[in-house]
Scaffold this motif. Structure first.
Motif, short mmCIF file in Angstrom:
data_model
loop_
_atom_site.label_atom_id
_atom_site.label_comp_id
_atom_site.label_asym_id
_atom_site.label_seq_id
_atom_site.Cartn_x
_atom_site.Cartn_y
_atom_site.Cartn_z
N ASP A 264 0.86 -1.18 0.00
CA ASP A 264 0.00 0.00 0.00
C ASP A 264 0.90 1.24 0.00
O ASP A 264 1.51 1.56 1.03
CB ASP A 264 -0.89 0.00 1.24
CG ASP A 264 -1.82 1.21 1.31
OD1 ASP A 264 -1.68 2.13 0.48
OD2 ASP A 264 -2.68 1.24 2.21
N PRO A 265 1.02 1.95 -1.11
CA PRO A 265 1.95 3.08 -1.16
C PRO A 265 1.57 4.20 -0.20
O PRO A 265 2.44 4.87 0.35
CB PRO A 265 1.87 3.53 -2.62
CG PRO A 265 0.53 3.07 -3.10
CD PRO A 265 0.30 1.77 -2.38
N ARG A 266 0.28 4.42 0.01
CA ARG A 266 -0.12 5.49 0.92
C ARG A 266 0.26 5.14 2.36
O ARG A 266 0.64 6.00 3.15
CB ARG A 266 -1.62 5.76 0.81
CG ARG A 266 -2.02 7.09 1.45
CD ARG A 266 -3.45 7.45 1.14
NE ARG A 266 -3.68 7.61 -0.29
CZ ARG A 266 -3.39 8.71 -0.96
NH1 ARG A 266 -2.84 9.73 -0.36
NH2 ARG A 266 -3.65 8.78 -2.26
N HIS A 267 0.20 3.86 2.70
CA HIS A 267 0.63 3.43 4.04
C HIS A 267 2.12 3.69 4.22
O HIS A 267 2.56 4.13 5.28
CB HIS A 267 0.31 1.95 4.23
CG HIS A 267 0.70 1.42 5.58
ND1 HIS A 267 0.04 1.78 6.74
CD2 HIS A 267 1.70 0.57 5.97
CE1 HIS A 267 0.61 1.17 7.77
NE2 HIS A 267 1.62 0.43 7.32
N TRP A 268 2.91 3.43 3.18
CA TRP A 268 4.34 3.72 3.26
C TRP A 268 4.57 5.21 3.51
O TRP A 268 5.40 5.59 4.33
CB TRP A 268 5.05 3.31 1.96
CG TRP A 268 5.15 1.84 1.75
CD1 TRP A 268 5.10 0.86 2.70
CD2 TRP A 268 5.32 1.17 0.50
NE1 TRP A 268 5.24 -0.38 2.13
CE2 TRP A 268 5.38 -0.22 0.78
CE3 TRP A 268 5.44 1.60 -0.82
CZ2 TRP A 268 5.55 -1.17 -0.23
CZ3 TRP A 268 5.61 0.66 -1.83
CH2 TRP A 268 5.66 -0.72 -1.53
#
Length: 321
Positions: A264-268
């Motif tokens: 999940d890029p937004r979580h990163w």
């Protein structure tokens, strides 16, 4: 034989402490802020402001870095960068670093030379000198860096000055190091730009003093994750912070990596640590300086929310957990 020592290589024990110090300091230039550099009982660094900003971090092999994932020079750069980012986060200009290094006697001397080459490289990027330090024997490779900085007449920007009505802004990359860690954890070594972001961060050093000059009310180095570190500002300032996801940049490269790995890029971006970007609060969105991006707001209350709601999941890195 240590895993850090190839067959036939010269070890640090064979080179000796003073021979190694000579190798890693000989011919290295120092900035004008260094009055006395390596080779004496202590260094002398100009402190024209009369106040010295100081910070220390410790990096342990197997916890903060792996030499099968990073070259020694990458680790050296990272060790210096994580400390100088703290100096910038106070609104100060970095002036010097001191190095403490402990390693097994059988460590390849070239590993130590690589580590220090990376330290000098990052110090040069920040326009500071490596002015001294100490070396000793240890069962584990450990690097301790002390960084110094000069406020140049500014007041320090702490975590405790944010006020209701302020806006929250960031400078630097977010989520890249976490993405790089995910790539390395799956056994890959590319894309290089993402993996490199984990191997050695590139903090925006000038952005800290620039924010201070622009009237930043609070500031922090994003080392443990954006939400976790904004939580420190929230607690120190006794305010509530809300991050708006539509304002948070998610680079296409992170989207591509997440798609390939199932992440999940937004979580990163929201929770990933070790990018060493800067986050700060400002009283007026029109006064946020170039290079900073508004991502949220400050209000009365407590805690950090995302789009008005508590974040589901861990908000960042915590030691010993």
């Amino acid at each position: 034989m240590s895993p850090n020592t190839p067959d036939g290589a010269e070890t640090v024990a064979q080179v000796g402490e003073f021979g190694l110090i000579d190798r890693i300091t000989r011919g290295r230039p120092q900035p004008r802020t260094t009055v006395v550099g390596p080779g004496d009982d202590a260094a002398v660094v100009v402190a024209a402001d009369g106040r010295v900003v100081a910070s220390t971090d410790v990096l342990v092999e197997g916890v903060h870095f792996r030499l099968d994932w990073s070259n020694p020079d990458h680790v050296g750069r990272k060790a210096v960068a994580v400390n100088l980012a703290d100096i910038a986060a106070m609104g100060a200009v970095p002036t010097a670093v001191l190095v403490g290094l402990a390693c097994p006697a059988e460590t390849d001397a070239e590993v130590v030379e690589g580590l220090t080459a990376g330290m000098w490289q990052e110090a040069a990027r920040a326009r500071v000198g490596v002015v001294g330090g100490d070396m000793t024997q240890s069962p584990t490779l450990v690097i301790s860096i002390t960084a110094l900085g000069d406020l140049q007449g500014r007041e320090p920007v702490t975590r405790g000055g944010a006020l209701p009505g302020d806006v929250v802004a960031v400078a630097g990359r977010l989520g890249w190091s976490a993405a790089g860690l995910a790539v390395l954890g799956r056994g890959f070594r590319s894309p290089v730009s993402v993996v490199g972001a984990h191997r050695f961060p590139e903090p925006p050093y000038p952005a800290g003093p620039l924010a201070a000059d622009a009237g930043a009310t609070a500031m922090i180095d994003v080392s443990d994750g954006l939400l976790a570190d904004l939580g420190h500002i929230s607690a120190a300032s006794t305010v509530a912070i809300d991050v708006r996801t539509e304002l948070v940049e998610v680079h296409q490269r992170l989207v591509d990596v997440a798609s390939a790995l199932g992440g999940d890029p937004r979580h990163w971006v929201l929770t990933g640590g070790e990018d060493h970007a800067l986050a700060a609060t400002f009283p007026d969105p029109a006064g946020v300086p170039d290079g900073w991006r508004v991502i949220g707001t400050v209000a009365r209350g407590s805690g950090v929310t995302v789009d008005g709601a508590p974040y589901a999941g861990a908000t960042g890195w915590q030691h010993w957990r």
